[in-house]
Design an enzyme around this catalytic site. Sequence first.
Site, PDB file in Angstrom:
ATOM      1  N   VAL A   1     -13.863 -14.497  30.208  1.00  0.00           N
ATOM      2  CA  VAL A   1     -13.748 -13.807  31.503  1.00  0.00           C
ATOM      3  C   VAL A   1     -15.154 -13.415  31.947  1.00  0.00           C
ATOM      4  CG1 VAL A   1     -12.883 -11.735  32.660  1.00  0.00           C
ATOM      5  CG2 VAL A   1     -11.439 -12.934  31.000  1.00  0.00           C
TER       6      VAL A   1
ATOM      7  N   LYS B   1       0.846  -1.190   0.000  1.00  0.00           N
ATOM      8  CA  LYS B   1       0.000   0.000   0.000  1.00  0.00           C
ATOM      9  C   LYS B   1       0.887   1.247   0.000  1.00  0.00           C
ATOM     10  CE  LYS B   1      -3.170   2.537   2.984  1.00  0.00           C
ATOM     11  NZ  LYS B   1      -3.833   2.617   4.288  1.00  0.00           N
TER      12      LYS B   1
ATOM     13  N   ILE C   1      -4.592   0.044  13.794  1.00  0.00           N
ATOM     14  CA  ILE C   1      -3.474  -0.866  14.053  1.00  0.00           C
ATOM     15  C   ILE C   1      -2.235  -0.058  14.436  1.00  0.00           C
ATOM     16  CG2 ILE C   1      -1.915  -2.526  12.916  1.00  0.00           C
ATOM     17  CD1 ILE C   1      -4.489  -3.753  11.673  1.00  0.00           C
TER      18      ILE C   1
ATOM     19  N   PRO D   1      -0.662  10.168  -0.115  1.00  0.00           N
ATOM     20  CA  PRO D   1       0.420   9.190  -0.292  1.00  0.00           C
ATOM     21  C   PRO D   1       1.257   8.987   0.975  1.00  0.00           C
ATOM     22  CG  PRO D   1       1.139  11.334  -1.059  1.00  0.00           C
ATOM     23  CD  PRO D   1      -0.246  11.536  -0.494  1.00  0.00           C
TER      24      PRO D   1
HETATM   25  C1  LIG Z   1     -15.458  -1.519  10.283  1.00  0.00           C
HETATM   26  C2  LIG Z   1     -14.058  -1.522  10.779  1.00  0.00           C
HETATM   27  C3  LIG Z   1     -13.008  -1.443   9.870  1.00  0.00           C
HETATM   28  C4  LIG Z   1     -11.690  -1.392  10.321  1.00  0.00           C
HETATM   29  N1  LIG Z   1     -10.680  -1.245   9.430  1.00  0.00           N
HETATM   30  C5  LIG Z   1      -9.414  -1.068   9.878  1.00  0.00           C
HETATM   31  C6  LIG Z   1      -8.335  -0.843   8.989  1.00  0.00           C
HETATM   32  O1  LIG Z   1      -8.492  -0.834   7.777  1.00  0.00           O
HETATM   33  N2  LIG Z   1      -7.117  -0.640   9.522  1.00  0.00           N
HETATM   34  C7  LIG Z   1      -6.889  -0.642  10.863  1.00  0.00           C
HETATM   35  O2  LIG Z   1      -5.767  -0.398  11.293  1.00  0.00           O
HETATM   36  N3  LIG Z   1      -7.887  -0.920  11.715  1.00  0.00           N
HETATM   37  C8  LIG Z   1      -9.132  -1.114  11.264  1.00  0.00           C
HETATM   38  N4  LIG Z   1     -10.141  -1.377  12.143  1.00  0.00           N
HETATM   39  C9  LIG Z   1      -9.845  -1.539  13.544  1.00  0.00           C
HETATM   40  C10 LIG Z   1      -9.323  -2.912  13.811  1.00  0.00           C
HETATM   41  O3  LIG Z   1     -10.215  -3.895  13.356  1.00  0.00           O
HETATM   42  C11 LIG Z   1      -9.126  -3.072  15.305  1.00  0.00           C
HETATM   43  O4  LIG Z   1      -8.477  -1.962  15.819  1.00  0.00           O
HETATM   44  C12 LIG Z   1      -8.252  -4.222  15.602  1.00  0.00           C
HETATM   45  O5  LIG Z   1      -8.761  -5.370  15.008  1.00  0.00           O
HETATM   46  C13 LIG Z   1      -8.097  -4.398  17.060  1.00  0.00           C
HETATM   47  O6  LIG Z   1      -9.219  -4.910  17.617  1.00  0.00           O
HETATM   48  P1  LIG Z   1      -9.092  -5.401  19.107  1.00  0.00           P
HETATM   49  O7  LIG Z   1      -8.091  -6.489  19.159  1.00  0.00           O
HETATM   50  O8  LIG Z   1      -8.923  -4.236  19.988  1.00  0.00           O
HETATM   51  O9  LIG Z   1     -10.558  -5.971  19.402  1.00  0.00           O
HETATM   52  P2  LIG Z   1     -11.264  -7.325  18.902  1.00  0.00           P
HETATM   53  O10 LIG Z   1     -10.826  -7.699  17.552  1.00  0.00           O
HETATM   54  O11 LIG Z   1     -12.709  -7.135  19.141  1.00  0.00           O
HETATM   55  O12 LIG Z   1     -10.720  -8.418  19.904  1.00  0.00           O
HETATM   56  C14 LIG Z   1     -11.240  -8.532  21.210  1.00  0.00           C
HETATM   57  C15 LIG Z   1     -10.746  -9.804  21.841  1.00  0.00           C
HETATM   58  O13 LIG Z   1     -11.210  -9.849  23.185  1.00  0.00           O
HETATM   59  C16 LIG Z   1     -11.793 -11.107  23.435  1.00  0.00           C
HETATM   60  N5  LIG Z   1     -12.795 -10.967  24.476  1.00  0.00           N
HETATM   61  C17 LIG Z   1     -13.806 -10.073  24.562  1.00  0.00           C
HETATM   62  N6  LIG Z   1     -14.526 -10.293  25.668  1.00  0.00           N
HETATM   63  C18 LIG Z   1     -13.940 -11.338  26.301  1.00  0.00           C
HETATM   64  C19 LIG Z   1     -14.214 -12.064  27.483  1.00  0.00           C
HETATM   65  N7  LIG Z   1     -15.265 -11.765  28.260  1.00  0.00           N
HETATM   66  N8  LIG Z   1     -13.422 -13.082  27.809  1.00  0.00           N
HETATM   67  C20 LIG Z   1     -12.360 -13.442  27.047  1.00  0.00           C
HETATM   68  N9  LIG Z   1     -12.042 -12.800  25.920  1.00  0.00           N
HETATM   69  C21 LIG Z   1     -12.838 -11.772  25.540  1.00  0.00           C
HETATM   70  C22 LIG Z   1     -12.382 -11.516  22.108  1.00  0.00           C
HETATM   71  O14 LIG Z   1     -12.604 -12.896  22.042  1.00  0.00           O
HETATM   72  C23 LIG Z   1     -11.262 -11.064  21.179  1.00  0.00           C
HETATM   73  O15 LIG Z   1     -10.262 -12.038  21.152  1.00  0.00           O
HETATM   74  C24 LIG Z   1     -11.448  -1.459  11.703  1.00  0.00           C
HETATM   75  C25 LIG Z   1     -12.504  -1.593  12.604  1.00  0.00           C
HETATM   76  C26 LIG Z   1     -13.803  -1.620  12.164  1.00  0.00           C
HETATM   77  C27 LIG Z   1     -14.908  -1.746  13.152  1.00  0.00           C
END
Ligand SMILES: Cc1cc2nc3c(=O)[nH]c(=O)nc-3n(C[C@H](O)[C@H](O)[C@H](O)COP(=O)(O)OP(=O)(O)OC[C@H]3O[C@@H](n4cnc5c(N)ncnc54)[C@H](O)[C@@H]3O)c2cc1C
Length: 521
Positions: free
Chosen positions: A191, A83, A352, A101
């Site tokens: 959890v 990219k 990210i 860019p």
């Molecule tokens: C529509 C959309 C598009 C996106 N596009 C981009 C992009 O192009 N580029 C970019 O950099 N970011 C993007 N993001 C953001 C990116 O997806 C997230 O920042 C990234 O995936 C991090 O997510 P996370 O790990 O914080 O949360 P999640 O992916 O939600 O992970 C949460 C974790 O916690 C666990 N968990 C939750 N509750 C419990 C519990 N009670 N007990 C045990 N485990 C639990 C879940 O199982 C999971 O493993 C986008 C987000 C969205 C919504």
Amino acid sequence: MDTGPEAQTTRVVIVGGGSAGWMCAAGLSRLLDPSAYSLTLIESDEIGAVGVGEATLPHIKIFNDMLGIREAEFLSATQGTFKLGIEFRGWGAPGDSYVHPFGTFGEPWGGVHFQHHWLRARSAGLPVAPLEAYSYAVAACRAGVFEFPSEDRKSIRSTYAYAYHFDASLYANFLRRWATARGVRRIEGKVVEVARDGESGLIEAVSLESGARIAGDLFVDCSGFRSLLLGGALEVGWQDWTPWLPCDRALAVPCERATDFTPYTRSTAQEAGWTWRIPLQHRTGNGYVFSSRFTDEDRAREVLLSALDAPPQAEPKLLRFSPGRRELAWRGNCVAVGLASGFLEPLESTSIFLIQAAVTDLANLMPAPRQGRRADPRLANEFNRLFAIQYDRVRDFLILHYRANARHGQPLWDYVRTMPIPDTLTQKMSLFEARALTPDYKYGLFARDSWLSVLVGQGVTPQGYDRLAEGLSLADAQAHLERLKARIDANVAAMSSHAGFIANYCAGSDGAGQQPAATVR
Ligand SMILES: Cc1cc2nc3c(=O)[nH]c(=O)nc-3n(C[C@H](O)[C@H](O)[C@H](O)COP(=O)(O)OP(=O)(O)OC[C@H]3O[C@@H](n4cnc5c(N)ncnc54)[C@H](O)[C@@H]3O)c2cc1C
């Protein structure tokens, strides 16, 4: 009582195994002394992860390099592509297009930034090309080509950087394998309870549905939008940014890979938000980020499906979110990373990066070993200061895209064009309007040229430029501009196609990577 060899180490417990959890686990296991810190990650298969997040910023290469990950192997494992920026279609006005860019526009001459020479030449009536013609990365995007930047600072090919598009779930799996192979303990389970010390309020342990109790010294909340520990148990407040960023839903759907294998993300403004298009090796990722105030899900689905360039491979998946951030990301012995700490729509692919920045800051500010749960509050304060800077600066940059639009007659766009904006953004926009000045941060996103690309791309016109540009004669300025454009054009014409470069680089099951011979000038 917690006994055993682990009692001698600082026990770091990460709750959540999405991109945030596994980036945290991998990063900390690489950066911390394993004899002083133990790392445990808890994730729930039943809940799963968000699983979107396919576009990144160039900083991720630093993260992967720090882990020692081989790039070709990583690209094969995550179906990744390269990219060079983001194309914004229809954001200024319907039908227009510009690229933000990963690279510079021109170069400073006589100590004066390029934009001032360009503006001066333009206002003097010289036949100058549009700004984007002076960016190597934009020219490569437009031509659909890719090669690695040159390390020779004198080469025009050193004026850009690159990031990746990849399958976010595959990346989390890749990091999981990497981190568990290096001693991170993974526990599958949900959890259900957070135990806190009655006096200090510090978190002592989390309990799982199975009855297991996981005690720790420092808890990293990577539980996603739930924010189980920081927002839930510790009740840290939320700053709601919906008035500035009204999009609160996304529909995401993959489609078959198109023939147009672009080395950039595309963001197209739509009636109530915008659609993304992200080319991966095996498919194209698509989504529609929209505001539920200005459209409904049925209509959003229709808009998304009509924007695809190949048949969908699944039913569109709906995600709900609120833009904003927690007041603090670190309280007591709990630090939130990723969606648990805040969310900004993926317009500039920042989530990210924000995870990566938090992991790095956390490693730098990690409480000293064997201090138990009581961390020095000065470390938490500094982490929170950096966290706020990162989020607030990205927020302003995103709002700029909405604010500077000329999509008259569409309710969402009319609203965002006229809404009150943060003072910090007003100040940046007015400095650009007055003198073409752009922010020049030392920490955080986004750099000077990023602001320039969006401001000029969306039709914000400065009234003046740096008068020091007049130190160069107009004839010299014109000659410089012509030479620069000719160098860019000649070099871009000699580059490999993006698809061809990837096929060659990822060739071979060992992922050794063959870089096509480059002609570096
Ligand atoms: C529509 C959309 C598009 C996106 N596009 C981009 C992009 O192009 N580029 C970019 O950099 N970011 C993007 N993001 C953001 C990116 O997806 C997230 O920042 C990234 O995936 C991090 O997510 P996370 O790990 O914080 O949360 P999640 O992916 O939600 O992970 C949460 C974790 O916690 C666990 N968990 C939750 N509750 C419990 C519990 N009670 N007990 C045990 N485990 C639990 C879940 O199982 C999971 O493993 C986008 C987000 C969205 C919504």
